[in-house]
Design a protein around this motif. Sequence first.
Motif, PDB file in Angstrom:
ATOM      1  N   ILE A 263       0.852  -1.178   0.000  1.00 20.74           N
ATOM      2  CA  ILE A 263       0.000   0.000   0.000  1.00 20.74           C
ATOM      3  C   ILE A 263       0.892   1.233   0.000  1.00 20.74           C
ATOM      4  O   ILE A 263       1.810   1.341   0.812  1.00 20.74           O
ATOM      5  CB  ILE A 263      -0.897   0.039   1.256  1.00 20.74           C
ATOM      6  N   SER A 264       0.622   2.178  -0.895  1.00 19.87           N
ATOM      7  CA  SER A 264       1.302   3.476  -0.900  1.00 19.87           C
ATOM      8  C   SER A 264       0.222   4.543  -0.823  1.00 19.87           C
ATOM      9  O   SER A 264      -0.789   4.454  -1.516  1.00 19.87           O
ATOM     10  CB  SER A 264       2.108   3.674  -2.173  1.00 19.87           C
ATOM     11  N   ALA A 265       0.446   5.543   0.017  1.00 18.32           N
ATOM     12  CA  ALA A 265      -0.578   6.568   0.201  1.00 18.32           C
ATOM     13  C   ALA A 265       0.033   7.845   0.756  1.00 18.32           C
ATOM     14  O   ALA A 265       1.117   7.827   1.344  1.00 18.32           O
ATOM     15  CB  ALA A 265      -1.653   6.057   1.153  1.00 18.32           C
ATOM     16  N   SER A 266      -0.717   8.923   0.583  1.00 19.45           N
ATOM     17  CA  SER A 266      -0.420  10.143   1.322  1.00 19.45           C
ATOM     18  C   SER A 266      -1.039   9.945   2.690  1.00 19.45           C
ATOM     19  O   SER A 266      -2.066   9.275   2.827  1.00 19.45           O
ATOM     20  CB  SER A 266      -1.060  11.352   0.641  1.00 19.45           C
ATOM     21  N   ILE A 267      -0.403  10.515   3.710  1.00 17.63           N
ATOM     22  CA  ILE A 267      -0.906  10.341   5.072  1.00 17.63           C
ATOM     23  C   ILE A 267      -0.983  11.677   5.784  1.00 17.63           C
ATOM     24  O   ILE A 267      -0.095  12.519   5.656  1.00 17.63           O
ATOM     25  CB  ILE A 267      -0.031   9.337   5.878  1.00 17.63           C
ATOM     26  N   GLY A 268      -2.062  11.849   6.506  1.00 17.02           N
ATOM     27  CA  GLY A 268      -2.212  12.966   7.431  1.00 17.02           C
ATOM     28  C   GLY A 268      -2.551  12.350   8.773  1.00 17.02           C
ATOM     29  O   GLY A 268      -3.455  11.523   8.865  1.00 17.02           O
TER      30      GLY A 268
END
Length: 188
Positions: A58-63
Motif C-alpha cells: 500500500i502506498s498513500a499520502s498520510i495525514g
Amino acid sequence: MMNKLGFVLSVLLLQSGCAVIEEKPLETYHLANMQQFQQDRPWQFEGRIALANEKESISASIGWVHQLDRDDIELTGPLAQGRLAIAVLPNKVIIEDGDNRQEFQGAVESIFTEQLGVAVPVQALRYWVLGVNDPHQAVVELADGFGQSGWTIKFKEMQSVGSLILPRKMGVEKELTKIKLIVDQWKI
C-alpha cells in the motif's frame, strides 16, 4: 551589438543555472536527544507512507493528527484516488471510506492488520514517528534508531521544525513487514 548582448545574457543565464547552493547539513538521529517527546502532547503531520508485506503493498499520502486520547489518520491513494479516514480510540477503531463507516472493538493492532492486510503497530508508532521509543516497552538502542517488540525502527533523515529536530524519513521493519514514512510537514 544585439548578438553580443544576447550572447552575454545566455552565458549569464547558464552560469546562474549552475550556481552551487550550499545546503544545511542534515541532522543525525540520537535517541537520547528525543526523550522530550515521550510526554504525550498533541501533534500532527502530513507526508507519504508505504506499507508492505509478502502479500500486500500500500502506498498513500498520510495525514495524522494525534490528540491525547485519539488519533485521526487519513490515507489517500495515489493521484488522490480513494480516501480512508481512521479514528483510533482506546480499544476502538472507526474506519470511513467515503461510502461506509465501520466501528471495530478490540485490540487496535489486530484491527489494523485485519482491515489493511499489513501489520501496523499503531500504538507504538505514535511514539516512533516522533523519533522516540514507546515508554511502555523495552528498547534496544541502535546507531540510527532502536528496536522494540521485534520491530527495527531506523531514522534515515531528520529535519528542523522550529527549534525542534524531528524525523523526516524513517523505516520500520519486522520480519517481512516494512513501513516507510516520509514526513513533509510537522505541526507541534
